[in-house]
Each structure stands twice: as structure tokens, then as C-alpha cells.
Design an enzyme around this catalytic site. Structure first.
Site, PDB file in Angstrom:
ATOM      1  N   ASP A  49     -22.443  15.360  -5.325  1.00 24.85           N
ATOM      2  CA  ASP A  49     -22.659  16.455  -6.394  1.00 24.85           C
ATOM      3  C   ASP A  49     -22.514  17.843  -5.582  1.00 24.85           C
ATOM      4  O   ASP A  49     -22.809  17.779  -4.488  1.00 24.85           O
ATOM      5  CB  ASP A  49     -24.007  16.618  -7.087  1.00 24.85           C
ATOM      6  CG  ASP A  49     -24.217  15.512  -8.200  1.00 24.85           C
ATOM      7  OD1 ASP A  49     -23.205  14.984  -8.754  1.00 24.85           O
ATOM      8  OD2 ASP A  49     -25.251  14.933  -8.394  1.00 24.85           O
TER       9      ASP A  49
ATOM     10  N   ASP B  82     -19.399  14.322 -13.688  1.00 22.57           N
ATOM     11  CA  ASP B  82     -20.482  14.615 -14.816  1.00 22.57           C
ATOM     12  C   ASP B  82     -20.006  15.455 -15.829  1.00 22.57           C
ATOM     13  O   ASP B  82     -20.337  15.345 -17.074  1.00 22.57           O
ATOM     14  CB  ASP B  82     -21.464  15.302 -14.162  1.00 22.57           C
ATOM     15  CG  ASP B  82     -22.397  14.524 -12.851  1.00 22.57           C
ATOM     16  OD1 ASP B  82     -22.232  13.376 -13.066  1.00 22.57           O
ATOM     17  OD2 ASP B  82     -22.791  15.173 -12.056  1.00 22.57           O
TER      18      ASP B  82
END
Length: 151
Positions: free
Chosen positions: A111, A125
Site C-alpha cells: 500500500d 483497492d
């Protein structure tokens, strides 16, 4: 065939962005793009959204594989006149595939998009959330076409 192109495009952009972050940053480094609003922050997420169910890698891989199998089954059966629904399914599948690649490879998801008021996330995402949003929109708000006319 267009869904395959969309899925591959999402996976490619997701994996290339993650590769770039991993090759240019050290774990935990946070670079401000817009100070105190948006940063590029390299983290490894062992869980799902908000870090829930940490280290449940096998569970997340199984869910992603089942979801991708469901897409393979359902997509060919969708009416041709459902472009929003098809787009949503393609984005969702591409995002799931992008994150499952990370989980299989390392047990973590990379991330890096950090808006400071939300947990750090990635391109996959965004595709999943956008895809699910389009699916919900299509199912609840777009009229279903029957026999070539709107009811």
C-alpha cells in the site's frame, strides 16, 4: 474479451505502481506530495481494509480465487446491454487479482496512497471499491432492459 483487457490493465497499473514504490522507497518512508493532505507512504499490509484479519493470507487468497471464479461464471451470462455492470465487474476482478498477486508472492499487500485521514491503500483497492460501487449503482439504479425496451 474487453473484460480481460480491463482486468489486465488494472493488474498492470497496480503491479507497476507497487514495483515502482518498492524499488524507489524504503519500507515506512513517507513522502509528502501535498503536505499533511496526500503522501506516498510505503507500507506492507498483512490484512484487509484497515488492517483487519491480519496474517490470514490463505483466507484472502481463497476469497479472491472464489470471487474470480464467480466472475468467470457470471460475466458471460450478463446481458449485453449492461456496460456499467460489466465495467464494475472488470474493475473489481482486476483489483482482486492485483492484490492476490501480492499475497501469493509475499503474504502482504503493498500500500502507498496515503491521504492521512484514511488508511493507506493502493490502485487495486481503488479498482475494487470503484468496481463494487458501479455494480451497486447498476443493480439498484439503472433500469433493466427487457425485450428491447425499458419498463
Amino acid at each position: 474479451m474487453p473484460i480481460l483487457i480491463l482486468v489486465l490493465a488494472v493488474v498492470a497499473v497496480d503491479q507497476l505502481s507497487k514495483f515502482y514504490v518498492q524499488s524507489k522507497m524504503t519500507l515506512g518512508l513517507s513522502l509528502p506530495v501535498v503536505d499533511n493532505i496526500f503522501h506516498i507512504t510505503y507500507i506492507l499490509n498483512p490484512g484487509a481494509a484497515f488492517g483487519i484479519l491480519e496474517h490470514q493470507t490463505v483466507f484472502f487468497i481463497a476469497i479472491a480465487v472464489l470471487m474470480l471464479a464467480a466472475v468467470l461464471y457470471v460475466y458471460p451470462r450478463l446481458p449485453q446491454g449492461s456496460p456499467v455492470l460489466r465495467l464494475g465487474i472488470g474493475l473489481m476482478a482486476g483489483g482482486a487479482a492485483g492484490n492476490v498477486i501480492d499475497r501469493i508472492r509475499t503474504g502482504y499487500v503493498v500500500d502507498f496512497l496515503d491521504f492521512r485521514v484514511w488508511p493507506v491503500f493502493n490502485i487495486a483497492d481503488m479498482a475494487i471499491v470503484g468496481g463494487v460501487g458501479l455494480i451497486i449503482f447498476a443493480l439498484y439504479y439503472l433500469p433493466e432492459k427487457k425485450d428491447g425496451c425499458n419498463d
